[in-house]
Design an enzyme around this catalytic site. Structure first.
Site, PDB file in Angstrom:
ATOM      1  N   TRP A 185       1.814  -0.447   0.205  1.00  0.00           N
ATOM      2  CA  TRP A 185       1.182   0.152  -0.985  1.00  0.00           C
ATOM      3  C   TRP A 185       0.525  -0.992  -1.768  1.00  0.00           C
ATOM      4  O   TRP A 185       1.206  -1.805  -2.379  1.00  0.00           O
ATOM      5  CB  TRP A 185       2.245   0.839  -1.826  1.00  0.00           C
ATOM      6  CG  TRP A 185       1.750   1.552  -3.043  1.00  0.00           C
ATOM      7  CD1 TRP A 185       1.197   0.993  -4.163  1.00  0.00           C
ATOM      8  CD2 TRP A 185       1.779   2.966  -3.282  1.00  0.00           C
ATOM      9  NE1 TRP A 185       0.882   1.966  -5.073  1.00  0.00           N
ATOM     10  CE2 TRP A 185       1.229   3.190  -4.562  1.00  0.00           C
ATOM     11  CE3 TRP A 185       2.215   4.063  -2.533  1.00  0.00           C
ATOM     12  CZ2 TRP A 185       1.119   4.458  -5.117  1.00  0.00           C
ATOM     13  CZ3 TRP A 185       2.101   5.331  -3.093  1.00  0.00           C
ATOM     14  CH2 TRP A 185       1.559   5.521  -4.369  1.00  0.00           C
ATOM     15  N   ASP A 186      -0.797  -0.995  -1.732  1.00  0.00           N
ATOM     16  CA  ASP A 186      -1.530  -2.117  -2.325  1.00  0.00           C
ATOM     17  C   ASP A 186      -2.121  -1.719  -3.677  1.00  0.00           C
ATOM     18  O   ASP A 186      -2.264  -0.531  -3.999  1.00  0.00           O
ATOM     19  CB  ASP A 186      -2.644  -2.536  -1.352  1.00  0.00           C
ATOM     20  CG  ASP A 186      -2.960  -4.019  -1.437  1.00  0.00           C
ATOM     21  OD1 ASP A 186      -2.620  -4.642  -2.462  1.00  0.00           O
ATOM     22  OD2 ASP A 186      -3.559  -4.538  -0.484  1.00  0.00           O
ATOM     23  N   MET A 187      -2.491  -2.714  -4.469  1.00  0.00           N
ATOM     24  CA  MET A 187      -3.102  -2.482  -5.790  1.00  0.00           C
ATOM     25  C   MET A 187      -3.919  -3.724  -6.099  1.00  0.00           C
ATOM     26  O   MET A 187      -3.374  -4.741  -6.496  1.00  0.00           O
ATOM     27  CB  MET A 187      -1.967  -2.307  -6.805  1.00  0.00           C
ATOM     28  CG  MET A 187      -2.299  -1.599  -8.078  1.00  0.00           C
ATOM     29  SD  MET A 187      -3.224  -2.596  -9.261  1.00  0.00           S
ATOM     30  CE  MET A 187      -3.222  -1.530 -10.658  1.00  0.00           C
ATOM     31  N   ASP A 204      -0.776 -13.303  -0.535  1.00  0.00           N
ATOM     32  CA  ASP A 204      -1.823 -13.307   0.496  1.00  0.00           C
ATOM     33  C   ASP A 204      -1.967 -14.696   1.101  1.00  0.00           C
ATOM     34  O   ASP A 204      -2.622 -14.861   2.123  1.00  0.00           O
ATOM     35  CB  ASP A 204      -3.173 -12.909  -0.119  1.00  0.00           C
ATOM     36  CG  ASP A 204      -3.332 -11.399  -0.190  1.00  0.00           C
ATOM     37  OD1 ASP A 204      -2.453 -10.687   0.297  1.00  0.00           O
ATOM     38  OD2 ASP A 204      -4.361 -10.947  -0.739  1.00  0.00           O
TER      39      ASP A 204
END
Ligand code: GLA
Length: 728
Positions: free
Chosen positions: A476-478, A547
C-alpha cells in the site's frame, strides 16, 4: 502493575515492575508531574523545592506567591493562564474568547482500556492493563477534558490520550488538543530526533538542549520521511547500553507536532500530538473529540533498552494478532526489475526462476493497471492493463500460485492521476480549492479520504481484486503529500478538520479491509519509509523501510528505523548493482547481510542472472529460511564497535540460544586498526559455538573481550557470524 491513589497527598502512582509515573493534584486543582522513570516503590514528595517566590510570575492564588503555573511541572498545560511555555490545548468560544480555566474534578481507575473512536490504539485488556481517567472541568463554560493514562503489565510504557467533551450550549472551536505533556524537573538531557528525506529516512540527530526549544513536525498530512513522530530524551552519559532514556511517539499517521522545550528555570517540557498549525475542530453541544494515543517509554539500559521496549510493545500489542509471530514470506518484487515496463511474459518468467530459487511470494509492483506506462497517468481506476496482461490478473495469479508462489500486488489507493477515468467522473473527490487547479506532485492528486463515498469506492475496487485474484499481500503506497487543503463538503469553520478527517478516513478504510481480509499481509509504503509510524503499524504489520536499496546507504536508515521498530516489520530488499538510487557497487554478500536483519526480499531481474549468481541467491534464501525466526523475531541491538568505520548489529533469538552478528566495513581502511566488536546480552556462564568454524567461546569472553575481524582490502565488505549456545 498498579495505580495507587494516595488521598493524603493527592498523588497517583502508576507503576509496573520497570516504570513509575507519579502525578499529584496541587491546591485541589492543578495536575503536576512528580516523577516519570525507573520503578520506585512509593513517592513521598521528595522533590518539591521548586516552590519559592521567584518574583514577577503569575500566581493563580494571590495569597501564595510561591505557587506559579509558569514553574510547576504540568500534565496538561493550559492557555492564557500564566504558564508561558507551550500549551497543550487551546479552546475558543463563539465570541472568540480562548481563556479557559480547567480544574481537577475527580478521577476513575479501572481494569482494561478506554475506546478512542476511529483511532488505532495499543491493545490492552482487563488482565494486563489498568487505566486512570483524570477529569478536568471548566465549570464556567461547562467544558470537560478527560486525560487517559494506561499502564501495562509487561512493558515499560505508559500510553496517554485525551477526550474533549462539550457539555455547554454553544459551539466550541478546538484549536489545539495535544495527546500528552510531561514536564521533567531534571534539565540534563540530550534530545534524539529521527528526521530525514526520501532515500534517507530516520536519520538520528542527537544533541544537547540549551535554553531553547526543539520542535519537529509534519504539516504534510502524513507523518512523512522528513520527520518521524518521535522524540527521545537521553541522559548525556547514556549510550546504546547504559543510561536513562525516555522515548515518546504516537499512534498517528497524519500531521503531528512534537516539542522539547527547556524552560527559564531549567525544567524540560515534552509534548506530542496532532499538529495544531492548520488544525481546528468544531465541537457542537454534547459532542466530543478524541485525539491519538501517545506512547511514552522508559529504559535505564540505553537506547537499545528503549528500543526493545518499543519493539516489545509493537510486536505484542500493536501489530494485529493474526500477524504476531507469523513468519513473513521471502518475496521478489518487480519494481526495480521492470519498473512500469512490466507484462505477463516477464512476470511468468520471473515467477519460474523465483520458484526455483526458493522465493515464496511474487509481488507485482506499479505498472500493472491501465494507462500506467509512466507515473503520469492511470492512478485511481484500478483496472488491469489488458495489453500487458492479456490473460487478466486472476488467471496470472492462478498460474503463479500453481507454481507454488503466493501472489501480491501494489496499490496506491489514496491517489488519482489527472489522466484517469476516476478524475473525469469525480473531480470533486480530490482535495483542492475550487479556485485553483491542485498542485501536482508525481503527476497526481490526493483523494479526500474523509469522504465516505471515496472510502467505499476504494474498498470496492481493492476487495474485488483481492477476491478475484486471490491476493495474499498488498503493498500500500502513498507517494505525495497533501496540498490545497480545502473541502467543499465542510463548512467554513470546519476547514481545519480536513487533514485529521483524511487520516481518520484512511484508518476506517484500512480497518474495514483488515476485518474483511484478516490474512492479507499489508506492507506499508510511502515512497519508502515515508509513513512508517505506529499508527500505520496497527493495520500493516510490514513496512518498506526505504526506496534506498543500497546496502551502505541503508545502514543509517535501518539503524534509525530500529530505534522504534522491530526487525519483524522491516522489509529489506537485495537489489541490483550499480544500485539504482546511489550508483554504488557493493558485494552481494553485503547486500544480503544488511537485508537479512528483518524481512528479506529481492528486487532485481532474476531472469538476467548467470548460474553462479542464481546459486548465490538460492543459498542465501536457504540460509535465511533456516534462521528466519531469529532474523524476524529476535531481539535486535546495535553493538559497540571500537571503530566508526564498522557498524555492528546483533540479533538474539527469543530463547537466547542463537545469536547472529553482522559487521559492515564501510571503507577499506588506510592502515589497519583492528575492529573489536563486543556482543551483548549473552549468558556469561554459558558457551557459544561459532557454527561456521566450530570454535567455542564463553559468553563472558564474547561480551567482555569481544571479537575482531581480519583485514579485508575491499570497500563495503561485511561479515555474518552465527553463534549457538552449547553445553560444555
Ligand atoms: C514508490 C515506492 C517504490 C515503488 C514505486 C512505484 O516510490 O516506494 O517502492 O513501489 O513507488 O511507483
Amino acid at each position: 502493575m498498579n495505580i495507587d491513589y494516595n488521598s493524603q497527598n493527592n498523588t497517583f502512582h502508576l507503576y509496573n515492575s520497570k516504570l513509575s509515573y507519579v502525578i499529584s493534584v496541587e491546591k485541589n486543582q492543578f495536575l503536576v508531574t512528580q516523577y516519570f522513570g525507573k520503578r520506585i516503590r512509593s513517592f513521598n514528595m521528595s522533590r518539591r523545592h521548586w516552590q519559592y517566590d521567584r518574583g514577577f510570575l503569575s500566581n493563580p492564588d494571590n495569597a501564595d506567591k510561591q505557587f506559579s503555573l509558569d514553574v510547576i511541572l504540568r500534565e496538561f498545560p493550559d492557555t492564557f493562564q500564566g504558564d508561558f511555555r507551550t500549551a497543550a490545548y487551546r479552546i475558543r468560544s463563539e465570541d472568540g474568547d480562548a481563556v479557559t480555566r480547567f480544574k481537577f474534578a475527580g478521577h476513575k481507575i479501572y481494569r482494561g482500556k478506554q475506546d478512542l473512536s476511529g483511532l488505532p490504539q495499543v491493545d490492552g485488556n482487563e488482565n494486563d492493563t489498568l487505566t486512570l481517567e483524570i477529569y478536568l472541568l471548566d465549570d464556567i463554560r461547562n467544558l470537560k477534558i478527560i486525560l487517559f493514562y494506561n499502564i501495562y503489565e509487561d512493558v515499560a510504557v505508559v500510553t496517554r490520550s485525551v477526550k474533549f467533551i462539550n457539555d455547554s450550549t454553544e459551539t466550541i472551536c478546538v484549536e489545539k488538543l495535544l495527546s500528552m505533556n510531561i514536564d521533567f524537573l531534571d534539565e540534563d538531557w540530550e534530545v534524539l530526533t529521527l528526521t530525514g528525506s526520501h532515500l534517507d529516512e530516520k536519520r538520528q540527530n542527537r544533541r544537547a538542549i540549551l535554553s531553547d526549544q526543539i520542535r519537529i513536525e509534519s504539516s504534510r498530512g502524513t507523518s512523512s520521511p522528513q520527520a518521524t513522530p518521535f522524540i527521545g530524551l537521553l541522559k548525556p552519559q547514556s549510550n546504546e547500553f547504559v543510561g536513562d532514556c525516555v522515548g515518546i511517539t504516537i499512534m498517528y499517521s497524519g500531521s503531528f507536532e512534537a516539542t522539547v522545550q527547556k524552560a527559564q528555570f531549567g525544567s524540560i517540557r515534552t509534548q506530542i500530538g496532532i499538529n495544531s498549525d492548520g488544525f481546528s475542530w468544531v465541537s457542537n453541544p454534547s459532542e466530543s473529540l478524541d485525539v491519538p494515543e501517545a506512547i511514552i517509554a522508559f529504559s535505564d539500559e540505553g537506547t537499545n533498552g528503549l528500543s526493545n521496549e518499543f519493539h516489545k510493545l509493537f510486536e505484542s500489542r500493536v501489530i494485529r494478532p493474526q500477524f504476531r509471530e507469523r513468519e513473513r514470506p521471502i518475496l521478489i518484487n518487480t519494481w526495480e526489475s521492470f519498473y512500469n515496463a512490466i507484462d505477463e511474459t516477464k512476470v511468468l518468467e520471473l515467477a519460474k526462476v523465483s520458484k526455483d530459487l526458493g522465493f515464496e511470494l511474487l509481488v507485482i509492483d506499479d505498472g500493472w493497471f491501465k494507462n500506467r506506462n509512466s507515473d503520469a497517468s492511470g492512478l485511481g481506476d484500478w483496472v488491469v492493463d489488458g495489453e500487458k496482461f492479456p490473460s487478466g490478473l486472476a488467471a496470472l495469479s492462478k498460474q503463479i500460485r500453481e507454481m507454488g508462489l503466493e501472489f501480491g500486488l501494489w496499490f496506491e489507493p489514496e491517489m488519482v492521476s489527472k489522466d484517469s477515468n476516476l478524475f473525469k467522473q469525480h473531480p470533486d473527490w480530490v482535495i483542492c480549492s475550487h479556485r485553483y487547479e491542485p498542485i501536482n506532485s508525481r503527476n497526481q492528486f490526493v483523494l479526500n479520504l474523509g469522504i465516505k463515498d471515496v472510502q467505499n469506492y476504494l474498498f470496492e475496487k481493492i476487495s474485488t481484486i483481492i477476491i478475484e485474484s486471490k491476493v495474499t499481500y498488498i503493498k500500500w503506497d502513498m507517494n505525495r503529500h497533501l496540498t490545497d487543503l480545502f473541502s467543499a463538503g465542510l463548512s467554513n469553520s470546519q476547514q481545519g478538520e480536513l487533514s485529521f478527517r483524511y487520516t481518520l478516513g484512511l484508518y476506517s478504510l484500512l480497518e474495514k479491509l483488515n476485518l474483511c481480509f484478516p490474512d492479507v499481509l499489508f506492507e506499508n509504503c510511502s515512497s519508502g519509509g515515508g509513513r512508517l509510524d505506529p499508527g500505520m503499524l496497527r493495520y500493516m504489520p510490514q513496512a518498506w523501510v526505504s526506496d534506498n536499496t543500497d546496502a551502505i546507504g541503508r545502514i543509517n536508515i535501518q539503524e534509525g528505523t530500529s530505534i522504534l521498530f522491530p526487525p519483524s516489520i522491516l522489509g529489506n530488499h537485495v537489489s541490483d548493482i550499480p544500485n539504482h538510487q546511489v550508483g554504488r557497487i557493493t558485494p552481494i554478500q553485503t547486500r544480503f547481510n544488511v537485508a537479512l536483519l528483518g524481512i528479506l526480499g529481492y528486487e532485481l531481474d532474476l531472469t538476467c542472472l548467470d548460474d553462479k549468481e542464481k546459486f548465490i541467491i538460492k543459498s542465501q534464501i536457504d540460509f535465511y529460511k533456516s534462521y528466519r525466526s531469529l532474523f524476524q523475531f529476535g531481539k535486535f541491538s546495535k553493538l559497540y564497535s571500537s571503530n566508526s568505520n564498522y557498524n555492528a548489529w546483533q540479533i538474539i533469538s527469543k530463547n537466547a540460544e542463537l545469536i547472529a552478528v553482522v559487521v559492515i566495513q564501510k571503507l577499506s581502511p588506510n592502515s589497519y586498526r583492528v575492529p573489536i566488536i563486543k556482543l551483548a546480552g549473552l549468558d556469561s556462564e554459558s558457551f557459544y559455538e561459532n557454527i561456521e568454524s566450530g570454535e567455542v567461546f564463553g559468553g563472558d569472553e564474547l561480551m567482555f573481550s569481544g571479537i575482531s575481524f581480519e583485514r579485508v582490502r575491499t570497500d563495503f565488505y561485511s561479515w555474518l557470524k552465527i553463534f549457538k549456545k552449547v553445553n560444555k
